[in-house]
Structure formats: C-alpha cells, structure tokens
Design an enzyme around this catalytic site. Sequence first.
Site, PDB file in Angstrom:
ATOM      1  N   ARG A  39      31.849 -17.292   5.375  1.00  0.00           N
ATOM      2  CA  ARG A  39      32.981 -17.900   6.072  1.00  0.00           C
ATOM      3  C   ARG A  39      33.985 -18.606   5.159  1.00  0.00           C
ATOM      4  O   ARG A  39      35.165 -18.342   5.222  1.00  0.00           O
ATOM      5  CB  ARG A  39      32.459 -18.927   7.090  1.00  0.00           C
ATOM      6  CG  ARG A  39      31.745 -18.324   8.264  1.00  0.00           C
ATOM      7  CD  ARG A  39      31.899 -19.217   9.471  1.00  0.00           C
ATOM      8  NE  ARG A  39      30.888 -18.965  10.494  1.00  0.00           N
ATOM      9  CZ  ARG A  39      30.749 -19.676  11.599  1.00  0.00           C
ATOM     10  NH1 ARG A  39      31.539 -20.709  11.797  1.00  0.00           N
ATOM     11  NH2 ARG A  39      29.842 -19.379  12.495  1.00  0.00           N
ATOM     12  N   HIS A  85      34.029 -10.065  14.032  1.00  0.00           N
ATOM     13  CA  HIS A  85      33.992 -11.510  13.775  1.00  0.00           C
ATOM     14  C   HIS A  85      33.739 -12.287  15.067  1.00  0.00           C
ATOM     15  O   HIS A  85      34.675 -12.843  15.661  1.00  0.00           O
ATOM     16  CB  HIS A  85      35.329 -11.941  13.147  1.00  0.00           C
ATOM     17  CG  HIS A  85      35.278 -13.260  12.439  1.00  0.00           C
ATOM     18  ND1 HIS A  85      34.738 -13.429  11.188  1.00  0.00           N
ATOM     19  CD2 HIS A  85      35.714 -14.494  12.815  1.00  0.00           C
ATOM     20  CE1 HIS A  85      34.845 -14.684  10.815  1.00  0.00           C
ATOM     21  NE2 HIS A  85      35.436 -15.364  11.790  1.00  0.00           N
ATOM     22  N   TYR A 129      51.781 -14.361  23.645  1.00  0.00           N
ATOM     23  CA  TYR A 129      53.239 -14.306  23.565  1.00  0.00           C
ATOM     24  C   TYR A 129      53.743 -13.697  22.250  1.00  0.00           C
ATOM     25  O   TYR A 129      54.864 -13.194  22.198  1.00  0.00           O
ATOM     26  CB  TYR A 129      53.842 -15.708  23.712  1.00  0.00           C
ATOM     27  CG  TYR A 129      53.564 -16.353  25.043  1.00  0.00           C
ATOM     28  CD1 TYR A 129      53.987 -15.750  26.229  1.00  0.00           C
ATOM     29  CD2 TYR A 129      52.878 -17.560  25.120  1.00  0.00           C
ATOM     30  CE1 TYR A 129      53.735 -16.337  27.458  1.00  0.00           C
ATOM     31  CE2 TYR A 129      52.620 -18.159  26.342  1.00  0.00           C
ATOM     32  CZ  TYR A 129      53.045 -17.543  27.511  1.00  0.00           C
ATOM     33  OH  TYR A 129      52.790 -18.124  28.730  1.00  0.00           O
TER      34      TYR A 129
END
Length: 828
Positions: A39, A85, A129
Amino acid sequence: MEEKKNIEEKPVSKTEDILIENEMSSSYIDYSMSVIVGRALPDARDGMKPVHRRSLYTMHEDNNLHNRPYLKSARIVGDVMGKYHPHGDQAIYDTIVRMAQEFSMRYTLVDGQGNFGSVDGDPPAAMRYTEIRMEKIAEEMLADIDKDTVDFIPNYDEKEKEPTVLPAKLPNLLLNGSTGIAVGMATNIPPHNLGELIDAVVAYIDNPNVKIEELMTHIKGPDFPTGGIICGTKAIESMYRTGRGQLKVRGRAFIDEVKEGRETIIITEIPYIVNKASLIENIANLVNNKEIEGISDIRDESNKDGMRIVIELKRGAPPPKVILNNIYKHTQLETTFGAIMLALDDKRPRVMNLKDLISCFVRHRFIVITRRTKFELSKAEARAHILEGFKIALDNIEAIVKTIREAKGRDDARLKLMSRFKLSEIQANAILEMRLYQLTNLERNRVEEEYLALIKHISYLKDLLSNEHKIYGIAKQEIIELKEKYNDRRRTDIMPEEGEINIEDLVADRGCIITISHAGYIKRVPMDTYKAQRRGGKGVSGMATREEDYVEDLFIANTHDSLLFFTQKGRLYWTKVYEIPEASRTSKGKAIVNLLNIQSDEKIASLIKVREFTDDKHLFMATAKGVVKKTNLTEYSNPRAGGIIAINIDENDLLIGVKMTTGKDEIMLITREGKSIRFDEEAVRDQGRATRGVRGIKLSKNDSIDGLEIVNDQATLLICTENGYGKRTVFDEYRVQGRGGSGVIAIRTSERNGLVVGAHSVKEKDALMLITANGKMIRMAVSDIRVIGRATQGVRLINLDEGDKLVSATTVEPEDEDISDKDFPEQA
C-alpha cells in the site's frame, strides 16, 4: 469393544497454547509488511504504489486513452475496486484525483474533466460528476505491457491478472515524486524536471561508474509543480548523496511600486503542498494580531493565467523587504520539505541515493527491453515458420489442392499434408485456412517479401539479444525521444542559502572588455580603460603583443556573463567572464589553454558570449566537410570542468565555426573553392547536444567550408583569396536556396586568385588583418575594399613576394578611431 468406543468418542483438541506476545509480534510484522509492500511505498522501478499502478492499468484495459472520449470517474473507480483493489472507492478516487491535479503532480498522468479540487484546498466533485482519461505521458508508463515485458500475478480473488510493475519508459519515481507513510517508516521524494532527469539517466547509461557529483551537474535539484525557490544547495547535495535532506522552499514574491509612491508585495508562486487560502488567512491573522505591521490590504487576484496574491503596504510602513522577510518567517510562504528517498527495491524498503534510484530504473528498462525483444523474436519466428509453409504450398499448389480434395475431412487433410510435404501441424493448419485469392502470383510475391523482411528482423533481434550494450543503446534512444516529446522548462529556481558562499555574488556585475589575440591569449580589461579618450582621439592599443601576434577579437561583456569555447574537435568548455584574469591595457594576457581544461591537441574554433541560457536562442555550427547543426542554447547550460560534446565530428572533419541565432536567421556557408549557399535557418531542425548534424552544402571532392556567417542586411560579405585578392559583396547578391544544394559562385577561384582563405561579414568601420605564409602582416580598413558583384574575381589587397601566399584574413579591432560602446560587437 466398549473401550474402543470410548476412545473414538473422546473429543480432539483444535486449539494450541502460545504466548500472546509472540502472536502479537508475528501478526504485527505481517500487517507491517502488508502495508509496506502492498500500500504505502512506491516501487523503485516504476515509481508506483499498487493503487496508482492498478488505476492506470485499469484505464489502459478500458481503452481510456488520451485520444479517446472521457469516461466517468465512477466507472474507472468501480473497475479498479472490483478487479484489483478492494480497499474502498474513496482511496482509489483520491489517487486518481491527485494524478490529475497540476499543482500536485509535476507531470500529470490523468487528464480530468470537471472539478478536481484547487490549490486553495477545495475538494473535488463526486466521482459521478467528473470524467477522466489517461494523459499521453502516462501511456508511456504502460507501453509494451502486452509484450511479456513484466510479470503478472493473480488478483485478490484469482479471477484476474495484474502487473507486478509497469514497463515504465520514464523514471516516474523521481519525475513525479512520491509520499507515503508506512509502519515505522515513511517516504517523501520530491518531483524533478524531465529534461534534467533524462540527461542524468543518459549519463548513467553511458558510464555506470559515474559519480553522484556528475549526475548533479545534470539534475540541479527538485522541480516542484508550483514553482517556488529552493534556498541552499547543501540540503540538495545531502539528499542526493544520502537519500535524506531538509530542503527550505520559499514562494516567489517581488516588490512593485504603485501610484503615489505606495508599494505592494506580489506573490506569484507558493511552496509545494501549501494551501493558498490558508496562507492568506494566516497572513491576515498575523496582521490582525499586530505580529506583522505595515500591511493595509490583502487580495487574491489569482485566475486561470496564474497565481497573484497582492499585499498592499501602508504609507510610512517598514521597508517592503523587512515585511516580506517577516512573512517568510511566520507563514508557510517558506516551508521545509523533508526529503526521504525510500522505495521498494526487490520488495525490500531501502533509502537510496540519486545514483541508486537511477540504477534501479535503468536495470528495469534493460529487463523490459530484453523481454520485449524475446517476445518479438518468438512472434517473428512463429510467423516465419508459417510463411515457410505457405512457400511450400505455393511451390506445390496442384499437389496441395489434390491432397485436400482427396481427404475425408479436415483432420485427414492435415495429416496427409504433414506426411507428404513434411509440414508441421501449425503449417498444415495455416494452409488449410488459406483463402483462394492467396494462391495468386501477387500473393506469392507478398509472401516472399514478408518472409525476407522477417528474416532480416529476426537476425536483428538475435543480434540485439546477444549484445547488452545494444540493449542499453535502445534504452538510451527511447528515453531521449521522450525528452524531445515532453521536455519543458524548470519551474523551481535554486539560490544559495545565507552563509553559503557563492563567488558570483561577491563579484560586481559590471561591464568590461575582453580581448583575444591571434596566438590564443585572453584578458579582461575594465571598461573605463577605453572610455577615457575624447572624440577625435587617436585610439589606444588593446594589447602589447609580440610582433607576429595581434588582437583578433575584442568585445564588451559583463563579469557575470558566460563564455563558451568550442574546439575544432567539437567539444565545449565554459568559463565565467570574472574568471578571466584582469590585466592592464598593454599586457599580453593569459593563454587560453592555461585557463581551460582542454587537451593539448585541441584548438579553439569559436567563442560565444552568453548572458542567459534561454530557449529562444540557438547555436548554429558548421564543419569543414559541410555538416551543419542547430541546437537550443539551453542544451549547453550545464557546465562541466572537463567539457562536454557540443557536436559529434566525423573522422577527418573539424568544427570551423559557431554562431548564436534566433532560430529564424538566414545562414551563409562559403567554401575554399569559392562556392556559397544561403538558406533559412529553419530548414535545419533542432537536434540534441551529442549529435552529428545534417548536410549544409554539397561539396566537391577536394572542397571544404571556410566560413560560416549570419546574413546581415547592414553588412557586406568580405572574401579573400590566397593570391592576395578579395572583394566585398552585398548579401542581396546571394539568393536564398534550399539546404544541402551545391550553392552558387561567391568568388571566382581562378589561377589568378587561388583558393579562399577568409570569408567574413563586415561593416564599414571594421578592419582586416592579412597574414602571409612568410610572416608578412598588413592591417587595412574594410572601407578601402570596393563593393562589387558576386561572380567576379575581386581586386588586389596585398602585393605578395614571389612564392608567398596569403594564409589568413581575419577581422580585427579598428585602430585609428574613437572607441565607445557602440563600436564593440555584442557577440564574439
């Protein structure tokens, strides 16, 4: 029997007693390694953390490329989370947003459409959006991923495959930097300029034993996307040598005067990762709390054209410099970037220096290119094998058709073809799938041509695999091509910290006169030495020279200017004007060979004076064999004590001249046999530093270039020949031609004239020095030489003794006239 039953019914224990500290230690180590490897830390090879790598790979798989329509961010985030993921959509979206922010990434990897946040700390719009696609530079990170260049591993549920690393044509770790906090360790790598970084990679490929000091001549320091100024070089050196350093970064600000004598402080850049809105609020709070006095108003006038924070000062306020220093001291306009160059090297976290990081990248590229070559070789050999089958089929077409017609089915036909014509199963299947039109003579020729091309390609690939130097050469070539595509100017400046001695800062930047003699002596003389005369004076001697020596170049410079010395072998050496010894008006000066670290067999071919290494200037070079090259001036801005290659010179060739141009000038080349060519500079494309150039003029067997000049309508072209003749001609007499042609006559090199020994662009006030083989010297005014037509033989310049020849004709300083600023050339 009863005893046996009791034994079977006895419960079996499935628990094990262990010490709790051992279990906590083991579990914590497993968790730590999962965070470190999976990570928080980037891989030194491609500079990516898993979430970055998975996001870009998903966009690549979804064909979400730079030249395709945008896709909704939510779609990409969903694909990344579902396939690779499974750690939450917000973490993935935050990663994609950051890769699209110009103020976060030095070179953005994602092209975003919509609201992706701002430097004021405004959050991005929701993923439903916004729309995204890959930037073109990001596609370079995944180039050739489908050619078995990297390993793939199963994803978390083993239903998909994901790459362990990207092929990465660019050293992304240093290019865009990385920040991450793991368990017990953290990384904070600053971004860098692409051009500087590629130069350092090329230097490492050329010499794997290169020292960090030499790499640092290419990489000046970090280059942040928000610009700013790094104060001090010691921290940069520490970071590159040890992997750790505390960089002091300041925003860029200047003081401007407004009406009625009032002054303002204008901030145009802020340090990396600083929130602009918070910075302005912090300054306002300091003013309200009276910790900083003298400020009347603060306005944010930033717009799409750039950042602009205006701080208006009160009348009678403390000096603006004092107020600015207080802002630096008390706000984030000055911050410290704590660099820790920690990355995963072979899955192990390691703090690396600059050379280590470049080495990891170069080794990775070597492996990628090797694997790509093996893949292409395998594909080529497989195709060649099929084509060999096609050739057999076309040579035995009737028998092939008869065998197929007599077969009971496809399997029977395949077996008969394999048996009768000694074909492999792959070849037999390919023949059975051939269409009828492929039996024509035209297709036969195409098969032959494709087969021959494949054989050549296979030979090239095998040769490449057998020579690791050629593989490194491919890596070097590919990364240089990327520099040509994506290079841009540095945004972050570097200035010495207080207490760090910079010699240039101790030398006043003032005008001086540089004189260079024909024998190679140079000196620096204060300007007032020449300005002391009144108009109408006789003039003063520029140098006390030996009888056979004379001043060949004399020009104005400032002490902070740079001088670029080009040798006939194509190497370039630097020096600052203030490093040239100051001497009296009549002294001889210092030999150039003792001032520069040049080889004993090198001779200076040209000298260029440079104030700033800007990208709107170019250096135009010409060699004796007619090769010309144009290179942007910024390519020569990194000095090295041992010099650098300015142009690759062919064997038995010499560099004869270098001129600084605007990129839109017209160039004249004049040859020994009296030919000339005039062409637009734009006909010669910009090339890198260590390149050969292109043909400027087509020369006859024994001809060579004698002169390189920039066309100047205010001047004339002076040409002198070895038998003592010469002439001046206006440049309009020479028409513009295409580069690489044979040119036109500039002067007739008849038996009377002999060959050309000098060609120069001159003005009326210039003087000319003529030297013969027997040592005879004569100085004459250029105005005494007539201006006549192009294809003429000229007039006599000097009476030569029998057997004597003119060997040199060069322009020199005028002798009998008043000397002022306008009399000195601006360029050597």
